[in-house]
Scaffold this active site. Structure first.
Site, mmCIF file in Angstrom:
data_model
loop_
_atom_site.group_PDB
_atom_site.id
_atom_site.type_symbol
_atom_site.label_atom_id
_atom_site.label_comp_id
_atom_site.label_asym_id
_atom_site.label_seq_id
_atom_site.Cartn_x
_atom_site.Cartn_y
_atom_site.Cartn_z
ATOM 1 N N ASP A 178 70.502 80.234 62.941
ATOM 2 C CA ASP A 178 70.756 78.897 62.400
ATOM 3 C C ASP A 178 69.812 77.926 63.111
ATOM 4 O OD1 ASP A 178 71.973 76.710 61.169
ATOM 5 O OD2 ASP A 178 73.733 76.717 62.444
ATOM 6 N N PHE A 194 77.449 76.431 55.040
ATOM 7 C CA PHE A 194 78.226 77.172 56.040
ATOM 8 C C PHE A 194 78.818 78.400 55.367
ATOM 9 C CE2 PHE A 194 81.520 78.305 58.971
ATOM 10 C CZ PHE A 194 80.856 78.139 60.179
HETATM 11 P P1 IMP Z 1 72.410 79.105 66.305
HETATM 12 O O1 IMP Z 1 72.588 77.708 65.780
HETATM 13 O O2 IMP Z 1 71.203 79.772 65.673
HETATM 14 O O3 IMP Z 1 72.415 79.125 67.785
HETATM 15 O O4 IMP Z 1 73.672 79.931 65.803
HETATM 16 C C1 IMP Z 1 74.786 80.034 66.639
HETATM 17 C C2 IMP Z 1 75.916 80.767 66.028
HETATM 18 O O5 IMP Z 1 76.588 79.863 65.172
HETATM 19 C C3 IMP Z 1 75.637 82.000 65.153
HETATM 20 O O6 IMP Z 1 75.455 83.190 65.872
HETATM 21 C C4 IMP Z 1 76.926 82.051 64.365
HETATM 22 O O7 IMP Z 1 77.927 82.713 65.105
HETATM 23 C C5 IMP Z 1 77.285 80.582 64.225
HETATM 24 N N1 IMP Z 1 76.904 80.096 62.891
HETATM 25 C C6 IMP Z 1 75.824 79.388 62.536
HETATM 26 N N2 IMP Z 1 75.832 79.131 61.215
HETATM 27 C C7 IMP Z 1 76.959 79.715 60.746
HETATM 28 C C8 IMP Z 1 77.529 79.824 59.432
HETATM 29 O O8 IMP Z 1 77.010 79.337 58.406
HETATM 30 N N3 IMP Z 1 78.703 80.496 59.355
HETATM 31 C C9 IMP Z 1 79.333 81.059 60.430
HETATM 32 N N4 IMP Z 1 78.826 80.981 61.655
HETATM 33 C C10 IMP Z 1 77.640 80.326 61.805
#
Ligand code: IMP
Length: 174
Positions: free
Chosen positions: A97, A146
């Site tokens: 993300d 999401f």
């Molecule tokens: P980051 O923002 O790339 O550090 O993502 C962190 C974590 O946020 C991911 O490993 C997921 O566990 C969670 N995450 C981010 N986007 C979503 C989503 O759309 N659905 C569910 N979890 C999410």
């Protein structure tokens, strides 16, 4: 629940991903490092299709977050990680993300001096990344919504769904 990626689409893509991964490692032993908890379904399906000698390790990354999409301070719990020095590591997460989580995990694992480190994600959200990080393997690129299911949660629910869905209140307009 709007289905974004069906169970059949996931299955077909994971078959192809497993072949891509096996092609790159050419029979070398690989230590899969799965990021809990979101990785569980993806890792379980992928490893059973991987034609490689594989070890499984799990790491926990949790962020104190203000809401479901804004990660804060990240805490890495790696007590159960086996010795990874000199091993080929494949770090597997459910979704890329902002890349805050994966970039910190990559830095942490690099500090343990593996022989190599690659990254595989099931999903990559377009337009949200804050830190440059190119995954070596990616299942699907998705729009900025999401998503839940196939390991991904909202408040610890929906991880068991066999497909990737968008919760009604999170469906992007237009
Ligand atoms: P980051 O923002 O790339 O550090 O993502 C962190 C974590 O946020 C991911 O490993 C997921 O566990 C969670 N995450 C981010 N986007 C979503 C989503 O759309 N659905 C569910 N979890 C999410």
């Amino acid at each position: 629940m709007k289905v974004l990626i069906s169970a059949e689409q996931i299955e077909t893509r994971i078959d192809a991903l497993a072949r891509e991964i096996a092609q790159v490692y050419q029979g070398q032993p690989v230590t899969i490092v799965g990021v809990l908890t979101g990785c569980i379904v993806f890792v379980a399906d992928l490893i059973r299709r991987l034609d490689l000698p594989v070890r499984i390790a799990l790491i926990h990354a949790s962020s104190y977050r203000g809401d479901a999409t804004s990660p804060g301070q990240l805490t890495i719990s790696a007590e159960s990680l086996p010795d990874v020095k000199g091993r080929h590591l494949l770090l597997i997460d459910d979704i890329l993300d902002t890349a805050q989580t994966l970039s910190k995990l990559v830095a942490y694992l690099q500090s343990l001096q593996p022989a190599s480190l690659r990254v595989a994600v099931l999903l990559r959200k377009i337009g949200r990344q804050q830190i440059p990080l190119e995954p070596d393997f990616c299942g699907f690129e998705i729009p900025d919504a999401f998503v839940v299911g196939y390991g991904l949660d909202f408040n610890d629910e929906y991880r068991h769904l066999p497909y990737i869905g968008v919760l009604p209140q999170h469906v992007p307009k237009g």
